[in-house]
Write an enzyme that holds these catalytic residues in place. Structure first.
Site, PDB file in Angstrom:
ATOM      1  CG  ASP A 131      -1.904   1.161   1.212  1.00  0.00           C
ATOM      2  OD1 ASP A 131      -2.048   1.802   0.154  1.00  0.00           O
ATOM      3  OD2 ASP A 131      -2.500   1.438   2.262  1.00  0.00           O
ATOM      4  CG  ASP A 161      -3.739   3.951  -2.928  1.00  0.00           C
ATOM      5  OD1 ASP A 161      -2.910   3.197  -2.384  1.00  0.00           O
ATOM      6  OD2 ASP A 161      -4.881   4.131  -2.472  1.00  0.00           O
TER       7      ASP A 161
END
Length: 425
Positions: free
Chosen positions: A86, A286
């Protein structure tokens, strides 16, 4: 370890919200699976190690898995934990045997604390206090955290530190002590099931990120790169020693002292090589988001362009398909993206501030083929996910590219390659 909410720090991040001769340029890589228990300290001087890199194998895909993950060892002797990759958040955390509420892993797969709490007086505790007043009345008090994600998931726990055994590409074996979260209360309130991983590998720009900690320790540069295969798997690396000297397309990060997200822009969107009128986009890269999200207005404009272009073609709406919001079908189940690729035009993101910097997206970079043989649009309405005006570039736009987040030079780069083909040592 006390479970208390007396002073909970909040880290609110947006995480669903989030080659030119490639093999020849990647030198001496090692997979995380080959890491061995480390005893003692490395004999390599820190000033020699800072130019090194660490390499990990990646598993997962955009569909049907819905995430990419990597195995990291924690502790001495080391214990393996699979973590969701992440770049949209800072804190790395694992499910914690404290005991654990809302954990998805069996007891033997949880992390067991052992008097290794990080005190609230630590600068790292203060670093994860983003958005709240920092209080530490008792310096040795434990550092509580709460992470909230845009997909309505959250983790509540305590900040700990332990050894993270790493094998550098130069052959050094290290076990730096890294701060991470031990989550004993996880919640998943969104419509989707949580990833079946033991936790999150936070690779954002903040001080609590494992990247920042490794840089502070003089082990690697504050650089991370990933290569996610369109089929399955790929690789991840920390540090810049593995980057090729040329062939990378770079765009500057948007600088903000309070923003730990990887943002760039402004950018405009082209469809089929022609301007769409969509301009001034600020984009967040992201890896914690499987799909790409645009704000409601931009999303609707893209959807209108795609639907107009499909008019009169053999693709029909497939409202019965539940994999994603917008899907189409043909008379027979679609077996491959090649079967319908000619029906769709390429998308291009043109970054205005950098000369000739484009992220070119073929139909396979924004479409998926479902298990039922339908084709779905991997671009979603961020407004329906609570993202407001944010625009998030997810994994689907990053497939079969090495994407590099260079915090040393404040830039984001990429170059195309087959991520299913791992670099050779």
């Amino acid at each position: 370890m006390e479970k208390k909410r007396k002073r909970i720090v909040s880290l609110v991040t947006m995480t669903l919200l989030f080659f030119i001769v490639m093999a020849a340029n990647f030198r001496g890589c090692f997979s995380a699976a080959s890491q061995t228990p480390i005893k003692g300290k490395s004999t390599t001087p820190a000033n020699d190690r800072v130019g090194s890199s660490v390499f990990f194998r990646v598993t997962g895909n955009v569909y049907p898995t819905g995430h990419y993950s990597v195995i990291l060892n924690i502790g001495n002797p080391p214990k393996a934990f699979d973590l969701d990759i992440d770049t949209g958040s800072d804190l790395t955390w694992v499910q914690c045997d404290a005991p654990c509420k809302g954990c998805t892993k069996p007891l033997d797969k949880l992390y067991k604390p052992k008097n290794n709490r990080v005190p609230c007086a630590s600068s790292l505790c203060q670093a994860i206090s983003t958005g709240q007043n920092y209080n530490c009345d008792i310096p040795n008090e434990q550092c509580d955290y709460e992470v909230e994600y845009a997909d309505l998931g959250s983790s509540l726990g305590v900040l700990l530190s332990d050894y993270f055994p790493l094998r550098l590409n130069n052959g050094s074996l290290l076990q730096p002590r890294i701060a991470f979260g031990c989550g004993y209360d996880q919640k998943y309130l969104g419509p989707h099931s949580p990833p079946d991983t033991a936790g999150i590998l936070g690779l954002g720009r903040g001080k609590a990120s494992i990247l920042s900690q490794l840089r502070t320790l003089g082990i690697t540069q504050n650089v991370v790169g990933h290569c996610f295969s369109r089929v399955t798997g790929g690789f991840l690396f920390f540090g810049d020693h593995l980057l090729p000297p040329s062939g990378i397309t770079w765009t500057p990060m948007l600088r903000s002292s309070s923003d730990t997200l990887y943002s760039s822009g402004p950018a405009e969107l082209l469809f089929g090589g022609k301007p769409t009128g969509i301009k001034g986009l600020q984009l967040i890269f992201d890896s914690g988001s499987s799909y790409t999200y645009f704000n409601a207005q931009v999303y609707q404009s893209i959807l209108n362009l795609v639907r107009k272009d499909l008019s009169g073609k053999s693709l029909k709406d497939a409202p019965e398909e539940k994999a994603l919001a917008v899907c189409w079908k043909t008379a027979k189940p679609i077996k491959s993206i090649l079967d319908i690729k000619s029906f769709f035009k390429p998308l291009t993101i043109n970054f205005i501030k950098a000369k000739n910097v484009q992220l070119q997206l073929a139909p396979e970079d924004y479409l998926i083929i479902t298990k039922d043989g339908n084709v779905c649009l991997g671009i979603l309405n961020g407004g329906e996910q609570g993202l407001g005006n944010l625009n998030v570039i997810g994994d689907i736009f990053m497939q079969d590219r090495v994407v590099v987040y260079d915090n040393e030079r404040q830039q984001i780069g990429w170059f195309p390659t087959n991520c299913n083909r791992l670099p050779k040592s």
